[in-house]
Design a protein around this motif. Structure first.
Motif, PDB file in Angstrom:
ATOM      1  N   THR A   9       0.716  -1.688  -0.378  1.00 25.77           N
ATOM      2  CA  THR A   9       0.063  -0.197  -0.181  1.00 25.77           C
ATOM      3  C   THR A   9       0.972   1.232   0.095  1.00 25.77           C
ATOM      4  OG1 THR A   9      -1.389  -1.121   1.264  1.00 25.77           O
ATOM      5  CG2 THR A   9      -1.505   1.216   1.705  1.00 25.77           C
ATOM      6  N   ARG A  13       0.591   4.249  -2.884  1.00 26.73           N
ATOM      7  CA  ARG A  13       0.645   6.192  -2.563  1.00 26.73           C
ATOM      8  C   ARG A  13       1.682   6.612  -2.544  1.00 26.73           C
ATOM      9  NH1 ARG A  13      -3.859   5.941   0.338  1.00 26.73           N
ATOM     10  NH2 ARG A  13      -4.791   4.314   1.379  1.00 26.73           N
ATOM     11  N   ASP A  16       1.491   6.776  -6.584  1.00 25.77           N
ATOM     12  CA  ASP A  16       0.040   7.797  -6.797  1.00 25.77           C
ATOM     13  C   ASP A  16       0.715   8.842  -6.504  1.00 25.77           C
ATOM     14  OD1 ASP A  16      -2.583   8.845  -7.560  1.00 25.77           O
ATOM     15  OD2 ASP A  16      -3.002   9.399  -4.853  1.00 25.77           O
ATOM     16  N   ARG A  20       0.612  12.589  -9.882  1.00 23.33           N
ATOM     17  CA  ARG A  20       0.174  13.679  -9.813  1.00 23.33           C
ATOM     18  C   ARG A  20       0.653  14.330  -9.595  1.00 23.33           C
ATOM     19  NH1 ARG A  20      -5.123  12.407  -8.444  1.00 23.33           N
ATOM     20  NH2 ARG A  20      -5.573  10.202  -7.024  1.00 23.33           N
ATOM     21  N   VAL A  75      -4.841   3.504  -8.457  1.00 20.50           N
ATOM     22  CA  VAL A  75      -5.557   4.786  -7.975  1.00 20.50           C
ATOM     23  C   VAL A  75      -6.489   3.342  -7.504  1.00 20.50           C
ATOM     24  CG1 VAL A  75      -7.510   5.762  -8.750  1.00 20.50           C
ATOM     25  CG2 VAL A  75      -4.659   6.079  -8.600  1.00 20.50           C
ATOM     26  N   ALA A  76      -7.104   2.188  -8.139  1.00 22.19           N
ATOM     27  CA  ALA A  76      -8.469   1.856  -8.404  1.00 22.19           C
ATOM     28  C   ALA A  76      -8.325   1.199  -6.286  1.00 22.19           C
ATOM     29  CB  ALA A  76      -8.517   0.563  -9.339  1.00 22.19           C
ATOM     30  N   LEU A  78      -5.982   1.864  -3.790  1.00 22.42           N
ATOM     31  CA  LEU A  78      -6.152   2.623  -3.305  1.00 22.42           C
ATOM     32  C   LEU A  78      -7.515   3.423  -2.613  1.00 22.42           C
ATOM     33  CD1 LEU A  78      -2.688   4.820  -3.834  1.00 22.42           C
ATOM     34  CD2 LEU A  78      -3.621   2.979  -2.042  1.00 22.42           C
ATOM     35  N   ASP A  79      -8.532   3.248  -3.536  1.00 26.42           N
ATOM     36  CA  ASP A  79      -9.728   4.082  -3.825  1.00 26.42           C
ATOM     37  C   ASP A  79     -10.819   2.631  -2.599  1.00 26.42           C
ATOM     38  OD1 ASP A  79     -12.365   5.960  -4.082  1.00 26.42           O
ATOM     39  OD2 ASP A  79     -12.779   3.938  -5.135  1.00 26.42           O
ATOM     40  N   ARG A  80     -10.688   1.405  -3.487  1.00 30.31           N
ATOM     41  CA  ARG A  80     -11.370   0.104  -2.394  1.00 30.31           C
ATOM     42  C   ARG A  80     -10.727  -0.133  -1.084  1.00 30.31           C
ATOM     43  NH1 ARG A  80     -13.675  -3.164  -5.854  1.00 30.31           N
ATOM     44  NH2 ARG A  80     -14.478  -4.720  -3.296  1.00 30.31           N
ATOM     45  N   ASP A  82      -9.511   2.886   0.311  1.00 30.53           N
ATOM     46  CA  ASP A  82      -9.442   3.615   1.393  1.00 30.53           C
ATOM     47  C   ASP A  82     -11.289   4.091   2.059  1.00 30.53           C
ATOM     48  OD1 ASP A  82      -7.351   5.206   1.435  1.00 30.53           O
ATOM     49  OD2 ASP A  82      -8.353   6.841  -0.345  1.00 30.53           O
ATOM     50  N   ARG A  83     -12.107   3.009   0.773  1.00 25.05           N
ATOM     51  CA  ARG A  83     -13.476   2.622   0.920  1.00 25.05           C
ATOM     52  C   ARG A  83     -13.800   1.897   2.795  1.00 25.05           C
ATOM     53  NH1 ARG A  83     -16.600   2.174  -4.316  1.00 25.05           N
ATOM     54  NH2 ARG A  83     -14.933   1.413  -4.909  1.00 25.05           N
ATOM     55  N   GLU A  86     -13.290   3.218   5.264  1.00 22.03           N
ATOM     56  CA  GLU A  86     -14.546   4.623   5.891  1.00 22.03           C
ATOM     57  C   GLU A  86     -15.933   3.112   6.289  1.00 22.03           C
ATOM     58  OE1 GLU A  86     -15.665   6.453   2.659  1.00 22.03           O
ATOM     59  OE2 GLU A  86     -13.549   7.396   2.577  1.00 22.03           O
TER      60      GLU A  86
END
Length: 316
Positions: A9, A13, A16, A20, A75-76, A78-80, A82-83, A86
């Motif tokens: 992970t 990051r 990413d 960016r 990105v996909a 890391l988004d999963r 993060d969700r 949450e």
């Protein structure tokens, strides 16, 4: 790829941030790394990827085609993640996830829906699922991990073994439902012995233990069996027609229609105890629901010894 551990992970990051910002230096500042640490980590990523991920420019860097492909997947992922974080935080905080509730049928007349209404207003992000069943089955499902909280009772043979933790909620008294013209309809309360000659509307098949049989045995007589009707509304309809009388647990008092008279029993009528059962590590949402279940008020009038012929109004 030679080093799959390079795709952890932290590395994704880092990839990413470099992509960016177009700069190893900027990514190092944002992530709290040294620039040399970033360079070493990117080199490890490129070895694992089998080739360059960034094109080194006079000022900064940009993704190679391989780098762009890996960045899209990063990105996909890391988004999963993060969700997922949450969602886990919401579950552990009692703000989200699913709460699986079990209850016996009579508890679903008023106790459970009233508590769930208040819970849903407090925690709109929590999805509610309800299972109805007998106490023994609910206890099994709780033990199997299929329920998060269950409303159970000690009727007819005490609490079954299994729930790691139980919270007493209330004592469920018995009332008798009479047709409006019954000879005892005007009394404040009723002695069960005065109903020894009545026909009783029951639900359970003959030979099974019931609150009626237990209550009448304590009063010194065997009830005269009448019609057997499974559903509460059907039982009430037969009582209203003058075909018998029936016992009503206090939990179901709210369902009694206005054309019947509901009277408390005095003397030796049995009382069943109702509990909330929880697993060993209960969810915060389950604990909050148990708190609301414990705030249920009895469905009686101001006088504790009488219930009006009209439908009882329970506490809010």
């Amino acid at each position: 790829m030679h080093d799959e551990n390079a795709f952890d992970t932290a590395a994704l990051r880092l990839l990413d941030e470099v992509a960016r910002n177009g700069s190893f230096t900027a990514a190092a500042e944002l992530l709290g790394y040294t620039q040399s640490a970033v360079s070493r980590r990117v080199a490890a990523l490129e070895r694992a990827a089998g080739g360059p991920l960034f094109e080194r420019l006079a000022r900064g860097v940009r993704l190679t085609p391989a780098g762009a492909a890996l960045h899209r997947h990063a990105v996909a992922v890391l988004d999963r993640l993060d969700r997922a974080g949450e969602e886990l935080a919401a579950i552990h905080g009692g703000r989200g996830g699913t709460l699986r509730v079990g209850a016996f049928a009579t508890a679903n007349v008023d106790l459970v829906p009233r508590a769930l209404k208040r819970f849903a207003a407090r925690r709109p992000g929590v999805e509610l699922r309800l299972t109805e069943g007998l106490t023994a089955r609910l206890t099994d499902r709780l033990r199997e991990g299929a329920l998060d909280v269950a409303v159970i009772s000690d009727y007819p043979t005490g609490l079954p073994a299994g729930p790691p933790h139980t919270v007493p909620l209330l004592e469920d008294r018995l009332f008798v439902a009479l047709p409006a013209g019954h000879r005892l309809a005007g009394d404040d309360d009723v002695d069960l012995r005065d109903l020894a000659g009545e026909s009783w509307i029951e639900a359970a098949p003959r030979g099974q233990p019931t609150l009626l049989v237990t209550a009448c045995a304590a009063a010194g007589f065997t009830p005269r069996s009448g019609l057997r009707v499974a559903e509460w509304m059907g039982k009430f309809a037969f009582v209203a027609a003058g075909l018998g009388v029936t016992l009503v647990p206090e939990l179901a008092a709210r369902a009694v229609p206005a054309d019947l008279v509901l009277r408390p029993l005095r003397g030796t009528a049995p009382v069943r105890k109702v509990y909330a059962a929880l697993p060993g590590e209960p969810l915060p949402a389950a604990l909050e629901l148990v708190e609301l279940l414990g705030q249920w008020e009895t469905c009686t009038t101001a006088s504790p010894t009488s219930v009006t012929p009209s439908p009882p109004v329970c506490g809010t």
